[in-house]
Write a protein that holds these residues in place. Structure first.
Motif, mmCIF file in Angstrom:
data_model
loop_
_atom_site.group_PDB
_atom_site.id
_atom_site.type_symbol
_atom_site.label_atom_id
_atom_site.label_comp_id
_atom_site.label_asym_id
_atom_site.label_seq_id
_atom_site.Cartn_x
_atom_site.Cartn_y
_atom_site.Cartn_z
ATOM 1 N N TYR A 104 -54.317 10.159 35.777
ATOM 2 C CA TYR A 104 -54.295 11.569 35.407
ATOM 3 C C TYR A 104 -55.438 11.788 34.419
ATOM 4 N N PRO A 105 -56.060 12.976 34.400
ATOM 5 C CA PRO A 105 -57.144 13.221 33.458
ATOM 6 C C PRO A 105 -56.669 13.183 32.011
ATOM 7 N N GLU A 106 -57.584 12.902 31.113
ATOM 8 C CA GLU A 106 -57.262 12.713 29.701
ATOM 9 C C GLU A 106 -56.571 13.927 29.093
ATOM 10 N N ASN A 107 -56.927 15.126 29.548
ATOM 11 C CA ASN A 107 -56.355 16.354 28.979
ATOM 12 C C ASN A 107 -55.194 16.894 29.810
ATOM 13 N N ASN A 108 -54.582 16.070 30.646
ATOM 14 C CA ASN A 108 -53.512 16.543 31.527
ATOM 15 C C ASN A 108 -52.309 17.028 30.713
ATOM 16 N N THR A 109 -51.767 18.169 31.096
ATOM 17 C CA THR A 109 -50.601 18.740 30.397
ATOM 18 C C THR A 109 -49.388 18.879 31.302
ATOM 19 N N ASP A 110 -49.416 18.264 32.476
ATOM 20 C CA ASP A 110 -48.265 18.353 33.374
ATOM 21 C C ASP A 110 -47.014 17.818 32.687
ATOM 22 N N TYR A 111 -45.870 18.393 33.028
ATOM 23 C CA TYR A 111 -44.630 18.126 32.289
ATOM 24 C C TYR A 111 -44.132 16.699 32.476
ATOM 25 N N ASN A 132 -53.215 -1.438 36.095
ATOM 26 C CA ASN A 132 -54.493 -0.725 36.086
ATOM 27 C C ASN A 132 -54.303 0.773 36.280
ATOM 28 N N SER A 133 -53.590 1.396 35.371
ATOM 29 C CA SER A 133 -53.256 2.812 35.514
ATOM 30 C C SER A 133 -53.399 3.544 34.186
ATOM 31 N N VAL A 134 -53.698 4.850 34.271
ATOM 32 C CA VAL A 134 -53.784 5.728 33.101
ATOM 33 C C VAL A 134 -52.879 6.920 33.369
ATOM 34 N N ILE A 135 -51.805 7.014 32.605
ATOM 35 C CA ILE A 135 -50.742 7.990 32.870
ATOM 36 C C ILE A 135 -50.652 8.926 31.673
ATOM 37 N N VAL A 136 -51.018 10.198 31.871
ATOM 38 C CA VAL A 136 -51.135 11.162 30.779
ATOM 39 C C VAL A 136 -50.373 12.432 31.134
ATOM 40 N N GLY A 137 -49.526 12.903 30.237
ATOM 41 C CA GLY A 137 -48.785 14.141 30.452
ATOM 42 C C GLY A 137 -47.851 14.390 29.285
ATOM 43 N N GLU A 138 -46.918 15.313 29.436
ATOM 44 C CA GLU A 138 -45.984 15.601 28.340
ATOM 45 C C GLU A 138 -44.885 14.551 28.261
ATOM 46 N N LEU A 139 -44.199 14.293 29.365
ATOM 47 C CA LEU A 139 -43.179 13.251 29.445
ATOM 48 C C LEU A 139 -43.731 12.183 30.388
#
Length: 395
Positions: A104-111, A132-139
């Motif tokens: 997910y992109p660095e600025n991701n805001t998905d819930y 090897n993953s980057v997981i970005v969001g609210e929860l």
């Protein structure tokens, strides 16, 4: 005339997911005996995006969602972004396979974000790893972003390794980001067993960044036979408190007069404070959790069927890691094999019936884990090394 949209290259051509969602499965009917077979990223996306309640899904091989061949792959803004805010109500069996390249992109805001963004009752996930993953969001959770629903959901035999980064603007975890609200009181609605994480985890506050569960809200959860490296397993409330307030972490349980110890068993970490050890076991010396030492220290772990030792921390057997060879027994060697016994074969520890020490591993147990006022007695001479050669001490 309008030019047609270009057809993306196939997953077979790329060697990883092409960002599309399949419209059907090539194999399987979705029953427990004949699950839908997931062999590529587009089928995994279809399973997560359009799950059928109670249907069964099974991975047939490792899944690559992005090209992770470069060390800086995560900085590529054209990476395939994984799904978010999707309710999965089926049963996913990774069958010992790993998903690589969740992004997910660095600025991701998905819930809700994660391999499974939302695990909805009566869903389950087992035997799958994330690397090897980057997981970005609210929860954010490496395996599950959020669980919700009033019937039991399970996460079993899953892991996220140190190549995984999880960032939650609210909560984050290497397994489950957020255990959502339930109205079932002390009835467990989310159960996690035989899982581990070594992921890098950050969240809104340090209290919201935890290895196994980021945070829970008025839901009774159970955790058993799990460990987290570099992060506490979950958000610690006073394990003896009872409250009717909303913010009580395992709220339904406390409302009904139970404590965290009724739900959390055999959980281990190398991170936290001594006070936290009321509810999990803290090892300040990480080596105690590594190699063959783990067989003694991680009490409750099934090393015969579920777990295996490695040169580092324990791994899950189903993922086919090469186990360390079993050390020869003391009977075979004629002296101590370097292991610490898990228990004594004879005695109760009283003055009249002391624990009987017949070999080096039992002596090591007595010294390493002595109980105040307990009695121990040697039943024979103990050899801690092979002293048959005059120069044995130089070995």
């Amino acid at each position: 005339c309008v030019e047609p949209e270009p057809v993306p290259p196939s997953e077979d051509e790329l060697g990883y997911w092409n960002g599309t969602v399949a419209t059907s499965f090539e194999n399987g009917t979705g029953s427990e005996e004949d699950p839908y077979i997931i062999s590529k990223g587009s089928e995994l996306a279809f399973a997560i995006a359009s799950s059928v309640e109670g249907a069964h899904y099974k991975l047939s091989n490792d899944i690559y969602l992005n090209d992770i061949s470069s060390s800086n792959w995560a900085s590529n803004s054209s990476n395939n972004e994984w799904l978010s805010v999707k309710n999965f109500k089926g049963h996913l069996d990774g069958d010992g396979h790993v998903v690589y390249g969740i992004w997910y992109p660095e600025n991701n805001t998905d819930y809700t974000v994660g391999l499974i963004p939302v695990l909805q009752s009566p869903g389950s996930v087992k035997n799958v790893g994330v690397c090897n993953s980057v997981i970005v969001g609210e929860l954010a959770g490496a395996i599950v972003g959020m669980s919700r629903g009033n019937t039991l959901k399970t996460i079993s035999g899953c892991f996220s390794e140190e190549s995984v980064t999880v960032k939650g603007s609210n909560n984050a975890s290497g397994i489950l980001g957020y255990a959502g609200c339930s109205t079932k009181g002390a009835e467990v609605t989310i159960s996690i067993d035989n899982c581990y994480t070594e992921a890098t985890i950050t969240a809104r506050t340090a209290a919201n960044a935890n290895g196994i569960i980021g945070t829970s809200w008025l839901t009774a959860y159970a955790i058993e036979n799990c460990y987290s490296i570099g992060s506490r397993p979950y958000n610690v409330a006073d394990p003896g408190h009872k409250t009717t307030a909303a913010w009580d972490y395992n709220g339904g349980a406390y409302r009904d007069g139970l404590t965290i110890g009724d739900f959390v068993k055999q959980v281990y970490t190398n991170t936290g404070t001594p006070n936290d050890s009321k509810v999990w076991t803290l090892f300040t010396n990480t080596s105690e959790m590594q190699g063959t030492n783990a067989k003694t220290t991680l009490v409750g772990f099934d090393f015969a069927k579920v777990w295996t030792t490695t040169n580092s921390f324990p791994a899950l057997r189903i993922f086919n890691k090469n186990p360390l060879p079993e050390p020869p027994t003391e009977e075979e060697l004629g002296y101590w094999n370097g292991m610490v016994a898990a228990s004594f074969e004879k005695g109760t520890g009283s003055e009249a019936d002391p624990y009987v020490i017949s070999k080096g591993s039992e002596l090591a147990l007595a010294i390493a884990a002595s109980v105040e006022g307990t009695y121990y007695k040697l039943s024979n001479d103990i050899y801690l090394n092979d002293v048959s050669n005059s120069d044995w001490a130089t070995n």
